[in-house]
Motif scaffolding. Structure first.
Motif, PDB file in Angstrom:
ATOM      1  N   LEU A  98      52.193  30.632  66.737  1.00 15.79           N
ATOM      2  CA  LEU A  98      51.710  29.262  66.624  1.00 15.79           C
ATOM      3  C   LEU A  98      52.187  28.462  67.838  1.00 15.79           C
ATOM      4  O   LEU A  98      51.435  27.697  68.446  1.00 15.79           O
ATOM      5  CB  LEU A  98      52.262  28.652  65.337  1.00 15.79           C
ATOM      6  CG  LEU A  98      51.580  27.418  64.791  1.00 15.79           C
ATOM      7  CD1 LEU A  98      50.129  27.708  64.448  1.00 15.79           C
ATOM      8  CD2 LEU A  98      52.302  26.911  63.562  1.00 15.79           C
TER       9      LEU A  98
ATOM     10  N   LEU B  54      45.539  20.735  66.089  1.00 18.03           N
ATOM     11  CA  LEU B  54      44.474  21.694  66.379  1.00 18.03           C
ATOM     12  C   LEU B  54      44.891  23.101  65.974  1.00 18.03           C
ATOM     13  O   LEU B  54      44.121  23.844  65.382  1.00 18.03           O
ATOM     14  CB  LEU B  54      44.136  21.651  67.877  1.00 18.03           C
ATOM     15  CG  LEU B  54      43.441  20.384  68.374  1.00 18.03           C
ATOM     16  CD1 LEU B  54      43.280  20.439  69.886  1.00 18.03           C
ATOM     17  CD2 LEU B  54      42.086  20.217  67.708  1.00 18.03           C
ATOM     18  N   ALA B  55      46.138  23.460  66.306  1.00 14.59           N
ATOM     19  CA  ALA B  55      46.620  24.804  65.989  1.00 14.59           C
ATOM     20  C   ALA B  55      46.619  25.025  64.475  1.00 14.59           C
ATOM     21  O   ALA B  55      46.188  26.081  63.999  1.00 14.59           O
ATOM     22  CB  ALA B  55      48.019  25.008  66.562  1.00 14.59           C
ATOM     23  N   PHE B  56      47.068  24.032  63.724  1.00 15.43           N
ATOM     24  CA  PHE B  56      47.082  24.186  62.263  1.00 15.43           C
ATOM     25  C   PHE B  56      45.664  24.263  61.721  1.00 15.43           C
ATOM     26  O   PHE B  56      45.396  24.977  60.767  1.00 15.43           O
ATOM     27  CB  PHE B  56      47.867  23.056  61.592  1.00 15.43           C
ATOM     28  CG  PHE B  56      49.315  23.393  61.462  1.00 15.43           C
ATOM     29  CD1 PHE B  56      49.722  24.368  60.563  1.00 15.43           C
ATOM     30  CD2 PHE B  56      50.267  22.774  62.245  1.00 15.43           C
ATOM     31  CE1 PHE B  56      51.058  24.709  60.444  1.00 15.43           C
ATOM     32  CE2 PHE B  56      51.609  23.106  62.143  1.00 15.43           C
ATOM     33  CZ  PHE B  56      52.006  24.081  61.239  1.00 15.43           C
ATOM     34  N   HIS B  57      44.769  23.523  62.343  1.00 10.93           N
ATOM     35  CA  HIS B  57      43.374  23.608  61.908  1.00 10.93           C
ATOM     36  C   HIS B  57      42.856  25.033  62.115  1.00 10.93           C
ATOM     37  O   HIS B  57      42.213  25.602  61.243  1.00 10.93           O
ATOM     38  CB  HIS B  57      42.514  22.617  62.693  1.00 10.93           C
ATOM     39  CG  HIS B  57      41.046  22.812  62.451  1.00 10.93           C
ATOM     40  ND1 HIS B  57      40.403  22.272  61.365  1.00 10.93           N
ATOM     41  CD2 HIS B  57      40.112  23.532  63.125  1.00 10.93           C
ATOM     42  CE1 HIS B  57      39.127  22.641  61.396  1.00 10.93           C
ATOM     43  NE2 HIS B  57      38.926  23.392  62.452  1.00 10.93           N
ATOM     44  N   MET B  58      43.167  25.605  63.278  1.00 12.09           N
ATOM     45  CA  MET B  58      42.682  26.959  63.577  1.00 12.09           C
ATOM     46  C   MET B  58      43.315  27.992  62.648  1.00 12.09           C
ATOM     47  O   MET B  58      42.732  29.028  62.356  1.00 12.09           O
ATOM     48  CB  MET B  58      42.989  27.315  65.030  1.00 12.09           C
ATOM     49  CG  MET B  58      42.169  26.524  66.022  1.00 12.09           C
ATOM     50  SD  MET B  58      42.526  27.015  67.715  1.00 12.09           S
ATOM     51  CE  MET B  58      41.854  25.607  68.602  1.00 12.09           C
ATOM     52  N   LEU B  59      44.518  27.678  62.203  1.00 12.49           N
ATOM     53  CA  LEU B  59      45.222  28.580  61.291  1.00 12.49           C
ATOM     54  C   LEU B  59      44.547  28.577  59.924  1.00 12.49           C
ATOM     55  O   LEU B  59      44.461  29.601  59.247  1.00 12.49           O
ATOM     56  CB  LEU B  59      46.664  28.080  61.173  1.00 12.49           C
ATOM     57  CG  LEU B  59      47.698  28.972  60.517  1.00 12.49           C
ATOM     58  CD1 LEU B  59      47.652  30.357  61.103  1.00 12.49           C
ATOM     59  CD2 LEU B  59      49.088  28.374  60.716  1.00 12.49           C
ATOM     60  N   ARG B  60      44.043  27.396  59.518  1.00  8.32           N
ATOM     61  CA  ARG B  60      43.453  27.270  58.187  1.00  8.32           C
ATOM     62  C   ARG B  60      41.954  27.551  58.189  1.00  8.32           C
ATOM     63  O   ARG B  60      41.376  27.851  57.158  1.00  8.32           O
ATOM     64  CB  ARG B  60      43.707  25.857  57.641  1.00  8.32           C
ATOM     65  CG  ARG B  60      45.108  25.714  57.072  1.00  8.32           C
ATOM     66  CD  ARG B  60      45.333  24.311  56.568  1.00  8.32           C
ATOM     67  NE  ARG B  60      45.436  23.373  57.669  1.00  8.32           N
ATOM     68  CZ  ARG B  60      46.395  22.470  57.803  1.00  8.32           C
ATOM     69  NH1 ARG B  60      47.315  22.359  56.894  1.00  8.32           N
ATOM     70  NH2 ARG B  60      46.442  21.669  58.835  1.00  8.32           N
ATOM     71  N   ALA B  61      41.339  27.417  59.375  1.00  5.22           N
ATOM     72  CA  ALA B  61      39.888  27.606  59.456  1.00  5.22           C
ATOM     73  C   ALA B  61      39.550  29.076  59.223  1.00  5.22           C
ATOM     74  O   ALA B  61      40.423  29.936  59.273  1.00  5.22           O
ATOM     75  CB  ALA B  61      39.386  27.161  60.825  1.00  5.22           C
ATOM     76  N   GLU B  62      38.277  29.338  58.980  1.00  2.00           N
ATOM     77  CA  GLU B  62      37.861  30.731  58.815  1.00  2.00           C
ATOM     78  C   GLU B  62      38.005  31.457  60.146  1.00  2.00           C
ATOM     79  O   GLU B  62      37.792  30.876  61.202  1.00  2.00           O
ATOM     80  CB  GLU B  62      36.401  30.769  58.361  1.00  2.00           C
ATOM     81  CG  GLU B  62      36.238  30.152  56.982  1.00  2.00           C
ATOM     82  CD  GLU B  62      35.064  30.788  56.253  1.00  2.00           C
ATOM     83  OE1 GLU B  62      34.842  31.994  56.453  1.00  2.00           O
ATOM     84  OE2 GLU B  62      34.395  30.083  55.507  1.00  2.00           O
ATOM     85  N   ARG B  63      38.339  32.750  60.046  1.00  3.71           N
ATOM     86  CA  ARG B  63      38.599  33.515  61.252  1.00  3.71           C
ATOM     87  C   ARG B  63      37.390  33.501  62.195  1.00  3.71           C
ATOM     88  O   ARG B  63      37.523  33.367  63.399  1.00  3.71           O
ATOM     89  CB  ARG B  63      38.977  34.956  60.904  1.00  3.71           C
ATOM     90  CG  ARG B  63      39.601  35.659  62.079  1.00  3.71           C
ATOM     91  CD  ARG B  63      40.038  37.056  61.787  1.00  3.71           C
ATOM     92  NE  ARG B  63      41.048  37.482  62.753  1.00  3.71           N
ATOM     93  CZ  ARG B  63      40.804  37.755  64.009  1.00  3.71           C
ATOM     94  NH1 ARG B  63      39.595  37.641  64.498  1.00  3.71           N
ATOM     95  NH2 ARG B  63      41.779  38.125  64.823  1.00  3.71           N
TER      96      ARG B  63
ATOM     97  N   VAL C 175      37.223  30.528  64.544  1.00  2.00           N
ATOM     98  CA  VAL C 175      38.127  30.628  65.689  1.00  2.00           C
ATOM     99  C   VAL C 175      37.565  31.611  66.705  1.00  2.00           C
ATOM    100  O   VAL C 175      37.592  31.376  67.916  1.00  2.00           O
ATOM    101  CB  VAL C 175      39.533  31.058  65.228  1.00  2.00           C
ATOM    102  CG1 VAL C 175      40.468  31.182  66.410  1.00  2.00           C
ATOM    103  CG2 VAL C 175      40.081  30.070  64.213  1.00  2.00           C
TER     104      VAL C 175
END
Lengths: 199, 199
Positions: free
Chosen positions: A8, A29-38, A41
């Motif tokens: 992260l 943004l990083a946390f969003h990408m972590l929670r978003a669907e793979r 990303v």
């Protein structure tokens, strides 16, 4: 104190290199990408790399484009008599969005900045002059930014191009539409008064 | 009117999906990536994907982490008597950054939001209760957000945990440090007055 997990943190460090992205925004943004669907990303990563692979420079106007010649240089409907000179492709797109220009462009890929070591040889000036030799271009409209660098570049180009018998014009400066006179800066107001027109 | 070149436009469309990134910011970021060195763009794309691959969920505290158990759950120096309950990993990191907490965490991965269809079964409540069975945990400090959802979650947890003979506390609400009384909202001021302490 436990720290941000490495993967992260590495992403956050890459994100803060982007313009206008601070530590907090990078984290969000990083946390969003972590929670978003793979695949979301993956799509973003792929779009970034594809953009780098697929964009090229138009050999005529030096704009960044998906094709060479670019869409505009390849469009026979557009007037070849007037060339709008801009600093970069983002400026070109801004002029296009205005819908008020039907000629061609030339992208300098920068502006003169002697203090930063940017001289005429670093800009696409030679390519511009080469386009003016056959007499097809009647007018060069200089639309560099109204900054010290942009103004210097405009003066430099005018001095270079006028002797070739080509008309050189500068994009108008004045009050932005919807502005409040009271809050317009003095430099803009000065230019607006100076550039007044009969009505 | 010529449009934004396709590869650039595709990237802009992907970027605007990110939180807090509008059309203009997306454009600025895309142009930055266009001008940046290729390996910089590659590093960012790689960091995004690596983060997705390497991050996992701690099976004890349910935090997003690079290892399982996470750094904190695996740290024998930290007190196992107090567990701080937060909504998500970003909140956990915020508490860690404060440097004021030396216990363990439990990440709910959300807050109760009946209107959005988020019930207790969608949160890591069962995993929290499982950690309270052996009597090692003496106190649960509920640090959900001071929002309607966070408050409802806190009340729900308190009602569930108190019967187990475990002390349940709530993180304090009041004036933020450095605030100006004059500009603090009424709800915060009300909570601050209510929560006054002897000095």
């Amino acid at each position: 104190m436990a720290t941000v997990p490495k993967p992260l943190d590495r992403l956050i460090q890459e994100l803060v290199r982007l313009p206008g992205i601070g530590e907090k925004t990078a984290m969000r943004l990083a946390f969003h990408m972590l929670r978003a669907e793979r695949r979301e990303v993956e799509a973003l990563a792929a779009a970034m790399l594809a953009m780098r692979d697929e964009m090229t420079t138009c050999s005529l106007c030096c704009a960044l484009s998906a094709s060479d010649p670019c869409e505009i240089c390849g469009d026979s409907q557009r007037s070849g008599e007037i060339v709008c000179v801009v600093e970069d492709t983002a400026d070109q797109l801004a002029v296009e969005r205005s819908g008020s220009f039907r000629g061609r462009y030339h992208v300098l890929q920068g502006a003169l900045a002697p203090l930063d070591g940017v001289g005429p040889e670093d800009l696409r000036v030679r390519e511009l002059l080469a386009r003016l030799t056959d007499g097809a271009v009647k007018e060069v409209l200089v639309a560099t930014n109204p900054t010290a660098e942009g103004e210097a570049t405009a003066l430099y180009l005018a001095r270079l191009i006028k002797p070739l018998g080509v008309r050189v014009t500068r994009i108008a400066h004045g009050l932005p539409m919807g502005a409040d006179m009271e809050y317009v800066d003095t430099a803009t107001l000065g230019r607006a008064l100076e550039g007044r027109r009969d009505m």
